[in-house]
Design an enzyme around this catalytic site. Structure first.
Site, PDB file in Angstrom:
ATOM      1  N   GLU A  91       0.731  -1.363   0.284  1.00  0.00           N
ATOM      2  CA  GLU A  91       0.199   0.028   0.270  1.00  0.00           C
ATOM      3  C   GLU A  91       0.648   1.502  -0.454  1.00  0.00           C
ATOM      4  OE1 GLU A  91      -4.260  -1.247   1.463  1.00  0.00           O
ATOM      5  OE2 GLU A  91      -2.923  -0.922   3.177  1.00  0.00           O
ATOM      6  N   CYS A 104       3.470   8.494   0.303  1.00  0.00           N
ATOM      7  CA  CYS A 104       4.347   7.104   2.117  1.00  0.00           C
ATOM      8  C   CYS A 104       4.169   6.162   1.421  1.00  0.00           C
ATOM      9  CB  CYS A 104       3.414   6.271   3.302  1.00  0.00           C
ATOM     10  SG  CYS A 104       4.523   6.014   4.365  1.00  0.00           S
ATOM     11  N   CYS A 111       8.540  -7.323   7.045  1.00  0.00           N
ATOM     12  CA  CYS A 111       9.536  -6.910   7.609  1.00  0.00           C
ATOM     13  C   CYS A 111       9.910  -7.391   8.898  1.00  0.00           C
ATOM     14  CB  CYS A 111       9.120  -5.741   8.744  1.00  0.00           C
ATOM     15  SG  CYS A 111       9.931  -4.499   9.473  1.00  0.00           S
ATOM     16  N   CYS A 115       9.733  -4.901  15.326  1.00  0.00           N
ATOM     17  CA  CYS A 115       9.288  -4.289  16.466  1.00  0.00           C
ATOM     18  C   CYS A 115       8.022  -4.600  17.583  1.00  0.00           C
ATOM     19  CB  CYS A 115       9.030  -2.647  16.370  1.00  0.00           C
ATOM     20  SG  CYS A 115      10.501  -2.293  15.134  1.00  0.00           S
ATOM     21  N   CYS A 118       3.952  -2.769  15.696  1.00  0.00           N
ATOM     22  CA  CYS A 118       3.583  -2.451  14.823  1.00  0.00           C
ATOM     23  C   CYS A 118       3.054  -3.648  14.160  1.00  0.00           C
ATOM     24  CB  CYS A 118       5.261  -2.108  13.649  1.00  0.00           C
ATOM     25  SG  CYS A 118       4.891  -2.076  12.384  1.00  0.00           S
ATOM     26  N   GLY A 164       7.725  -1.715   5.878  1.00  0.00           N
ATOM     27  CA  GLY A 164       8.804  -2.345   5.616  1.00  0.00           C
ATOM     28  C   GLY A 164      10.284  -1.519   6.528  1.00  0.00           C
ATOM     29  N   GLU A 165      11.750  -2.245   6.177  1.00  0.00           N
ATOM     30  CA  GLU A 165      13.038  -1.247   6.347  1.00  0.00           C
ATOM     31  C   GLU A 165      13.706  -1.226   5.176  1.00  0.00           C
ATOM     32  OE1 GLU A 165      14.412   0.212   9.874  1.00  0.00           O
ATOM     33  OE2 GLU A 165      16.243   0.427   7.646  1.00  0.00           O
ATOM     34  N   SER A 196      13.123   6.709   6.319  1.00  0.00           N
ATOM     35  CA  SER A 196      12.855   6.305   7.944  1.00  0.00           C
ATOM     36  C   SER A 196      13.657   4.518   7.984  1.00  0.00           C
ATOM     37  CB  SER A 196      11.733   6.284   7.598  1.00  0.00           C
ATOM     38  OG  SER A 196      11.304   6.571   9.452  1.00  0.00           O
ATOM     39  N   SER A 218      13.404   6.154  13.721  1.00  0.00           N
ATOM     40  CA  SER A 218      12.486   5.551  14.666  1.00  0.00           C
ATOM     41  C   SER A 218      12.773   5.615  16.198  1.00  0.00           C
ATOM     42  CB  SER A 218      11.920   4.030  14.099  1.00  0.00           C
ATOM     43  OG  SER A 218      11.196   4.816  13.187  1.00  0.00           O
ATOM     44  N   LEU A 219      12.879   6.536  17.331  1.00  0.00           N
ATOM     45  CA  LEU A 219      12.812   6.440  18.361  1.00  0.00           C
ATOM     46  C   LEU A 219      13.137   5.121  19.490  1.00  0.00           C
ATOM     47  CD1 LEU A 219      16.386   7.081  19.487  1.00  0.00           C
ATOM     48  CD2 LEU A 219      15.104   9.412  20.101  1.00  0.00           C
ATOM     49  N   HIS A 220      11.480   6.216  19.501  1.00  0.00           N
ATOM     50  CA  HIS A 220      10.880   4.932  20.673  1.00  0.00           C
ATOM     51  C   HIS A 220      10.826   4.878  22.334  1.00  0.00           C
ATOM     52  CE1 HIS A 220       8.420   4.960  16.661  1.00  0.00           C
ATOM     53  NE2 HIS A 220       9.018   3.929  16.329  1.00  0.00           N
ATOM     54  N   ASN A 295      -0.722   3.475  16.904  1.00  0.00           N
ATOM     55  CA  ASN A 295      -2.364   3.349  15.908  1.00  0.00           C
ATOM     56  C   ASN A 295      -2.990   2.135  16.313  1.00  0.00           C
ATOM     57  OD1 ASN A 295      -3.111   5.455  14.196  1.00  0.00           O
ATOM     58  ND2 ASN A 295      -0.535   5.219  13.906  1.00  0.00           N
ATOM     59  N   CYS A 338       0.654   4.787  10.037  1.00  0.00           N
ATOM     60  CA  CYS A 338       1.712   4.336  10.710  1.00  0.00           C
ATOM     61  C   CYS A 338       2.000   2.720  10.658  1.00  0.00           C
ATOM     62  CB  CYS A 338       2.466   5.542  11.717  1.00  0.00           C
ATOM     63  SG  CYS A 338       2.605   6.530  11.264  1.00  0.00           S
TER      64      CYS A 338
HETATM   65  N1  SAH Z   1      10.976   0.596   9.276  1.00  0.00           N
HETATM   66  C1  SAH Z   1      10.940   2.244   9.160  1.00  0.00           C
HETATM   67  C2  SAH Z   1      10.196   2.651   8.010  1.00  0.00           C
HETATM   68  C3  SAH Z   1       8.872   2.144   8.902  1.00  0.00           C
HETATM   69  S1  SAH Z   1       8.013   4.293   9.031  1.00  0.00           S
HETATM   70  C4  SAH Z   1      11.525   2.561  10.242  1.00  0.00           C
HETATM   71  O1  SAH Z   1      11.193   1.730  11.534  1.00  0.00           O
HETATM   72  O2  SAH Z   1      11.716   3.861  10.845  1.00  0.00           O
HETATM   73  C5  SAH Z   1       7.304   3.688   9.580  1.00  0.00           C
HETATM   74  C6  SAH Z   1       6.665   3.969  11.559  1.00  0.00           C
HETATM   75  O3  SAH Z   1       5.928   3.894  12.474  1.00  0.00           O
HETATM   76  C7  SAH Z   1       7.729   4.004  12.143  1.00  0.00           C
HETATM   77  O4  SAH Z   1       8.191   5.155  12.884  1.00  0.00           O
HETATM   78  C8  SAH Z   1       7.241   2.934  12.529  1.00  0.00           C
HETATM   79  O5  SAH Z   1       7.796   3.165  13.710  1.00  0.00           O
HETATM   80  C9  SAH Z   1       5.854   4.179  13.331  1.00  0.00           C
HETATM   81  N2  SAH Z   1       4.922   2.803  14.411  1.00  0.00           N
HETATM   82  C10 SAH Z   1       4.713   1.572  13.682  1.00  0.00           C
HETATM   83  N3  SAH Z   1       3.710   1.164  14.014  1.00  0.00           N
HETATM   84  C11 SAH Z   1       2.947   1.694  14.825  1.00  0.00           C
HETATM   85  C12 SAH Z   1       1.500   2.306  15.053  1.00  0.00           C
HETATM   86  N4  SAH Z   1       0.786   0.840  15.154  1.00  0.00           N
HETATM   87  N5  SAH Z   1       1.451   2.998  15.629  1.00  0.00           N
HETATM   88  C13 SAH Z   1       2.272   4.063  15.367  1.00  0.00           C
HETATM   89  N6  SAH Z   1       3.259   4.612  14.695  1.00  0.00           N
HETATM   90  C14 SAH Z   1       3.949   3.419  14.343  1.00  0.00           C
END
Ligand code: SAH
Length: 361
Positions: A91, A104, A111, A115, A118, A164-165, A196, A218-220, A295, A338
């Site tokens: 998508e 996007c 992937c 994480c 995700c 994906g990454e 990203s 993607s720090l988190h 989300n 996301c």
């Molecule tokens: N793999 C790469 C590219 C994906 S970007 C990366 O990790 O950066 C998608 C972004 O959405 C990332 O920052 C990911 O961590 C975030 N994401 C994943 N699942 C999510 C969710 N359920 N709610 C909000 N953000 C989410």
């Protein structure tokens, strides 16, 4: 099998034409036809010699992934589902904003990174997308969106933030980036294309050398103990190494900051103490923060942070002089978000309340 010319950037297309005994400038012409004009029929590429057109019809093709479905949200957000074979789909999401239109794009089917928050991770890893499948997303979206009255493309920005990454599919992603940046194709500036990553440190260095576009990480989490759980690749490339890689990247980046994505998980990473730890962590890294309200999806085990918690967190960062924006939630009505883009062309069994996040970076 015929070669798919959508798989090639200018250098590769030039090599292809040399191989079949044609002049190098043919590569620029064909690149323009394919990407500038969205043409896939060699017979309509009117400034190519007839003999060349006939040769290309036999030995090559311009084959984007098949378009299965297009959805339009009430707020203008759009989503396209593309068939990449074997029951798999990817998508692509278009997010309109006042001053820009952002696409996007996905880089893999599924992937491998696991994480914990995700839903793409839950699908497991299927395969890397080819160059044609990556650039094909922009190809289709541009065809659909077209240009504004001034003649500029509606799609002004690309973020590699779909499924994906991207750095785990390095070669194909870099070739696709080259096509996005090429004046004969999409002509996007490096500042308007963002990759990203979850933090594949050695590959961040390779990207910096091969094709330094804008970078989002993607720090988190503000410490290794928590990030090991949320973003398990952290066990391999812990925060100190990641911060150092960000600093190295910025030396060559088209923007003088890295964007840190930070998903806001209720009671997990959203306290004031976390914010303070984060401020200390990024002390030496020029950066901006993008706070993403989580989300939810079934069985995720996480909840979205309360709006007050997000505000407090953002204000704490702001007091320390850090710019932090919160992603707006949009497009509830067409299921896309996301980390939640669909992997399957077949009907999914789960129906979740999925949202599209608007980047406010
Ligand atoms: N793999 C790469 C590219 C994906 S970007 C990366 O990790 O950066 C998608 C972004 O959405 C990332 O920052 C990911 O961590 C975030 N994401 C994943 N699942 C999510 C969710 N359920 N709610 C909000 N953000 C989410």
């Amino acid at each position: 099998m015929a070669v798919n010319l959508l798989d090639f950037d200018l250098a590769q297309l030039t090599a292809f034409f040399a191989e079949i005994g044609e002049k190098p400038f043919r590569a620029k012409q064909v690149l323009r036809w394919m990407h500038h004009f969205g043409e896939s029929d060699f017979n309509r590429m009117s400034d190519l010699a007839k003999s060349l057109r006939e040769k290309l019809v036999v030995m090559a093709s311009v084959e984007p992934p098949r378009l299965i479905k297009e959805q339009l949200s009430d707020d203008g957000t759009r989503k396209w589902l593309l068939d990449v074979g074997a029951g798999n789909g990817v998508e692509t999401v278009f997010i309109p904003e006042d001053e820009r239109g952002t696409l996007c794009i996905s880089s893999q089917v599924g992937c491998a990174l696991e994480c914990s928050f995700c839903s793409t991770a839950r699908q497991g890893f299927n395969r890397n997308l080819s160059v044609a499948e990556i650039i094909g997303q922009l190809w289709w979206a541009n065809k659909a969106m077209g240009r504004d009255p001034k003649g500029d493309r509606i799609i002004s920005n690309v973020v590699m933030m779909g499924m994906g990454e991207p750095l785990a599919n390095f070669d194909n992603v870099v070739t696709a980036l080259n096509i996005m940046l090429d004046d004969h194709a999409y002509g996007l500036s490096r500042r308007r294309v963002t990759v990203s990553t979850s933090g594949l440190v050695p590959v961040m260095d390779r990207l910096r050398d091969a094709c330094p576009v804008a970078l989002a990480v993607s720090l988190h989490a503000p410490n290794d103990a928590l990030r090991d759980v949320l973003v398990p690749i952290n066990k391999k490339y812990p925060l100190a190494e990641l911060m150092a890689a960000c600093r190295r990247y910025i030396e060559k980046a088209p923007r003088d900051f890295v964007t840190f994505e930070y998903v806001m998980l209720d009671g997990v990473n959203d306290s004031l103490a976390h914010a303070r730890e984060l401020i200390a962590l990024v002390r030496d890294v020029p950066c901006k923060f993008n706070l993403i309200p989580f989300n939810p999806f079934p069985m995720s085990g996480y909840n979205r942070s309360r709006p007050e918690a997000v505000r407090r967190f953002r204000d704490e960062l702001a007091h320390a002089g850090l710019i932090a924006t919160t992603r707006k939630t949009r497009g509830d009505d067409i299921d896309a978000a996301c980390g939640q883009l669909a992997g399957q062309v077949q009907d999914k069994t789960r129906r979740t309340q999925i949202r599209i996040m608007e980047s406010a970076a």
